[in-house]
Design a protein around this motif. Sequence first.
Motif, PDB file in Angstrom:
ATOM      1  N   ASN A  35      26.273  75.650  33.930  1.00 24.52           N
ATOM      2  CA  ASN A  35      26.824  76.696  33.070  1.00 24.52           C
ATOM      3  C   ASN A  35      25.735  77.576  32.456  1.00 24.52           C
ATOM      4  OD1 ASN A  35      29.866  75.982  32.806  1.00 24.52           O
ATOM      5  ND2 ASN A  35      28.823  74.029  32.518  1.00 24.52           N
ATOM      6  N   ARG A  36      24.477  77.192  32.656  1.00 25.79           N
ATOM      7  CA  ARG A  36      23.368  77.949  32.083  1.00 25.79           C
ATOM      8  C   ARG A  36      23.248  79.300  32.789  1.00 25.79           C
ATOM      9  NH1 ARG A  36      17.557  77.300  33.618  1.00 25.79           N
ATOM     10  NH2 ARG A  36      18.549  76.072  35.223  1.00 25.79           N
ATOM     11  N   PRO A  37      23.141  80.388  32.062  1.00 27.70           N
ATOM     12  CA  PRO A  37      22.987  81.706  32.701  1.00 27.70           C
ATOM     13  C   PRO A  37      21.772  81.727  33.627  1.00 27.70           C
ATOM     14  CG  PRO A  37      23.463  81.955  30.369  1.00 27.70           C
ATOM     15  CD  PRO A  37      23.214  80.492  30.595  1.00 27.70           C
ATOM     16  N   GLY A  38      21.952  82.283  34.808  1.00 25.76           N
ATOM     17  CA  GLY A  38      20.863  82.356  35.761  1.00 25.76           C
ATOM     18  C   GLY A  38      20.490  81.018  36.361  1.00 25.76           C
ATOM     19  N   GLY A  39      21.396  80.028  36.282  1.00 23.23           N
ATOM     20  CA  GLY A  39      21.116  78.695  36.797  1.00 23.23           C
ATOM     21  C   GLY A  39      21.073  78.658  38.318  1.00 23.23           C
ATOM     22  N   VAL A  40      20.915  77.466  38.863  1.00 22.07           N
ATOM     23  CA  VAL A  40      20.749  77.275  40.293  1.00 22.07           C
ATOM     24  C   VAL A  40      22.020  77.661  41.056  1.00 22.07           C
ATOM     25  CG1 VAL A  40      21.487  74.861  40.197  1.00 22.07           C
ATOM     26  CG2 VAL A  40      19.970  75.614  42.035  1.00 22.07           C
ATOM     27  N   ALA A  81      33.026  74.440  34.549  1.00 21.00           N
ATOM     28  CA  ALA A  81      33.235  74.365  33.102  1.00 21.00           C
ATOM     29  C   ALA A  81      33.273  72.915  32.607  1.00 21.00           C
ATOM     30  CB  ALA A  81      34.530  75.082  32.732  1.00 21.00           C
ATOM     31  N   ALA A  82      33.702  71.981  33.465  1.00 17.35           N
ATOM     32  CA  ALA A  82      33.814  70.575  33.066  1.00 17.35           C
ATOM     33  C   ALA A  82      32.545  69.783  33.332  1.00 17.35           C
ATOM     34  CB  ALA A  82      34.986  69.927  33.802  1.00 17.35           C
ATOM     35  N   ALA A 132      25.015  65.148  42.663  1.00 23.47           N
ATOM     36  CA  ALA A 132      25.958  64.416  41.822  1.00 23.47           C
ATOM     37  C   ALA A 132      26.309  65.260  40.597  1.00 23.47           C
ATOM     38  CB  ALA A 132      25.352  63.085  41.385  1.00 23.47           C
ATOM     39  N   PHE A 133      27.585  65.309  40.272  1.00 20.76           N
ATOM     40  CA  PHE A 133      28.075  66.033  39.100  1.00 20.76           C
ATOM     41  C   PHE A 133      28.393  65.014  38.005  1.00 20.76           C
ATOM     42  CE2 PHE A 133      28.450  68.961  42.464  1.00 20.76           C
ATOM     43  CZ  PHE A 133      28.682  70.240  41.978  1.00 20.76           C
ATOM     44  N   VAL A 134      27.835  65.218  36.824  1.00 18.47           N
ATOM     45  CA  VAL A 134      28.157  64.376  35.671  1.00 18.47           C
ATOM     46  C   VAL A 134      29.086  65.197  34.774  1.00 18.47           C
ATOM     47  CG1 VAL A 134      27.274  63.071  33.712  1.00 18.47           C
ATOM     48  CG2 VAL A 134      25.930  63.218  35.837  1.00 18.47           C
ATOM     49  N   LEU A 135      30.268  64.668  34.495  1.00 14.89           N
ATOM     50  CA  LEU A 135      31.298  65.444  33.802  1.00 14.89           C
ATOM     51  C   LEU A 135      31.202  65.289  32.283  1.00 14.89           C
ATOM     52  CD1 LEU A 135      34.417  64.773  36.061  1.00 14.89           C
ATOM     53  CD2 LEU A 135      32.716  66.605  36.233  1.00 14.89           C
ATOM     54  N   LYS A 136      31.519  66.394  31.585  1.00 13.12           N
ATOM     55  CA  LYS A 136      31.591  66.350  30.125  1.00 13.12           C
ATOM     56  C   LYS A 136      33.031  66.392  29.634  1.00 13.12           C
ATOM     57  CE  LYS A 136      30.691  71.346  29.749  1.00 13.12           C
ATOM     58  NZ  LYS A 136      29.722  72.361  29.229  1.00 13.12           N
ATOM     59  N   ARG A 137      33.961  66.687  30.549  1.00 12.07           N
ATOM     60  CA  ARG A 137      35.375  66.568  30.203  1.00 12.07           C
ATOM     61  C   ARG A 137      36.188  66.273  31.449  1.00 12.07           C
ATOM     62  NH1 ARG A 137      34.609  72.040  28.368  1.00 12.07           N
ATOM     63  NH2 ARG A 137      35.402  73.624  29.812  1.00 12.07           N
ATOM     64  N   ASP A 138      37.426  65.845  31.243  1.00 12.46           N
ATOM     65  CA  ASP A 138      38.275  65.396  32.341  1.00 12.46           C
ATOM     66  C   ASP A 138      38.624  66.552  33.278  1.00 12.46           C
ATOM     67  OD1 ASP A 138      38.242  63.037  30.936  1.00 12.46           O
ATOM     68  OD2 ASP A 138      40.384  63.011  30.467  1.00 12.46           O
ATOM     69  N   LEU A 139      38.833  66.196  34.540  1.00  8.21           N
ATOM     70  CA  LEU A 139      39.397  67.115  35.531  1.00  8.21           C
ATOM     71  C   LEU A 139      40.658  66.455  36.086  1.00  8.21           C
ATOM     72  CD1 LEU A 139      36.224  68.314  37.479  1.00  8.21           C
ATOM     73  CD2 LEU A 139      37.793  69.775  36.181  1.00  8.21           C
ATOM     74  N   VAL A 140      41.792  67.082  35.846  1.00  6.81           N
ATOM     75  CA  VAL A 140      43.078  66.511  36.240  1.00  6.81           C
ATOM     76  C   VAL A 140      43.763  67.479  37.190  1.00  6.81           C
ATOM     77  CG1 VAL A 140      45.264  65.569  35.445  1.00  6.81           C
ATOM     78  CG2 VAL A 140      43.240  65.373  33.990  1.00  6.81           C
ATOM     79  N   GLY A 141      43.823  67.126  38.473  1.00  5.88           N
ATOM     80  CA  GLY A 141      44.477  67.961  39.459  1.00  5.88           C
ATOM     81  C   GLY A 141      45.953  67.640  39.545  1.00  5.88           C
ATOM     82  N   PRO A 142      46.685  68.419  40.365  1.00  9.27           N
ATOM     83  CA  PRO A 142      46.224  69.499  41.257  1.00  9.27           C
ATOM     84  C   PRO A 142      46.094  70.837  40.528  1.00  9.27           C
ATOM     85  CG  PRO A 142      48.556  69.114  41.567  1.00  9.27           C
ATOM     86  CD  PRO A 142      48.099  68.096  40.563  1.00  9.27           C
ATOM     87  N   GLY A 143      45.718  71.855  41.306  1.00  4.16           N
ATOM     88  CA  GLY A 143      45.660  73.213  40.791  1.00  4.16           C
ATOM     89  C   GLY A 143      44.339  73.616  40.194  1.00  4.16           C
ATOM     90  N   LEU A 144      43.295  72.775  40.335  1.00  2.00           N
ATOM     91  CA  LEU A 144      41.996  73.094  39.758  1.00  2.00           C
ATOM     92  C   LEU A 144      41.207  74.038  40.666  1.00  2.00           C
ATOM     93  CD1 LEU A 144      41.006  69.543  38.514  1.00  2.00           C
ATOM     94  CD2 LEU A 144      41.718  71.468  37.086  1.00  2.00           C
ATOM     95  N   THR A 145      40.387  74.867  40.060  1.00  2.00           N
ATOM     96  CA  THR A 145      39.543  75.809  40.781  1.00  2.00           C
ATOM     97  C   THR A 145      38.077  75.396  40.656  1.00  2.00           C
ATOM     98  OG1 THR A 145      39.181  77.252  38.887  1.00  2.00           O
ATOM     99  CG2 THR A 145      41.176  77.651  40.209  1.00  2.00           C
ATOM    100  N   GLU A 146      37.213  76.068  41.407  1.00  2.00           N
ATOM    101  CA  GLU A 146      35.780  75.814  41.286  1.00  2.00           C
ATOM    102  C   GLU A 146      35.275  76.177  39.894  1.00  2.00           C
ATOM    103  OE1 GLU A 146      33.337  77.018  44.683  1.00  2.00           O
ATOM    104  OE2 GLU A 146      35.184  77.260  45.839  1.00  2.00           O
ATOM    105  N   ALA A 147      35.853  77.198  39.278  1.00  2.00           N
ATOM    106  CA  ALA A 147      35.463  77.563  37.912  1.00  2.00           C
ATOM    107  C   ALA A 147      35.793  76.433  36.936  1.00  2.00           C
ATOM    108  CB  ALA A 147      36.156  78.860  37.486  1.00  2.00           C
TER     109      ALA A 147
END
Length: 264
Positions: free
Chosen positions: A175-180, A129-130, A110-125
């Motif tokens: 987003n943590r360096p060296g994360g899972v 980041a969100a 499960a992903f818990v978001l810290k900011r909105d994601l509004v498609g289309p055109g979104l990438t995995e990056a």
Amino acid sequence: MDIESIARYGDELHAALRERRTVEPLTTREPGITIDDAYAISRRLLSRRLDDGERLVGKKIGVTSKPVQRMLDVHQPDFGFLTDRMRYANGAEMPISRELIQPRAEGELAFVLKRDLVGPGLTEADVIAATECVRPCFEVVDSRIRDWKIRIQDTVADNASSGLFILGDDAVDPNRPGGVDLVTCGMVVEKNGEIISTGAGAAALGSPVFCVAWLANTLGRYGISLHAGEVILSGSLVPLEPVRAGDRMRLRVGGIGGAEVLFV
């Protein structure tokens, strides 16, 4: 499909949800039903649930893994809505005998978001980041369609066969360096003390992150966004497992943590 028919089927599925009963597949009664029709029915069902006092807390992508697609004979993903009434605490007793009809459990991230994601055109990056954190999750799917005799339009209309869910207490920041690594991380699922299945992040369309991007971009076509604070279930990493009252399930995800549930 006309507005009256959409409302009628949405109301029928809402009544089936509340009364814990099944209905005949919509696809046998409406051979011309489209996926867009089915999503309109799903939104009618959601509106009835919100009228009941439920609160929207997230969204889910379903039918992402090949084993689940083969099991249900549905060969493309779909999406549904999550409400506060569907969510239970980690380790809680989940009342499937009171709330569900023909439940099946699956392990997810499960992903818990810290900011909105509004498609289309979104990438995995953009998804990473969100994202505030990723948590292990049990989703218990259910179907208001008789004997799980579903085609893609049936499961879409029925809120992507959503039931209930539990989030584990463990969380990692992607987003943590060296994360899972969310592609290669492994999942082990136990039922009543025995290992019943294993999987990896790649089982969900190659990556759970890709799944969330797909969801945000697909929802954008319908004018729907993923919002900060929402929980996004990214799809099963293991086969569906039928469950009944008295079963206890646990899962562990390498580098992330675990979740558990007792069904009553």
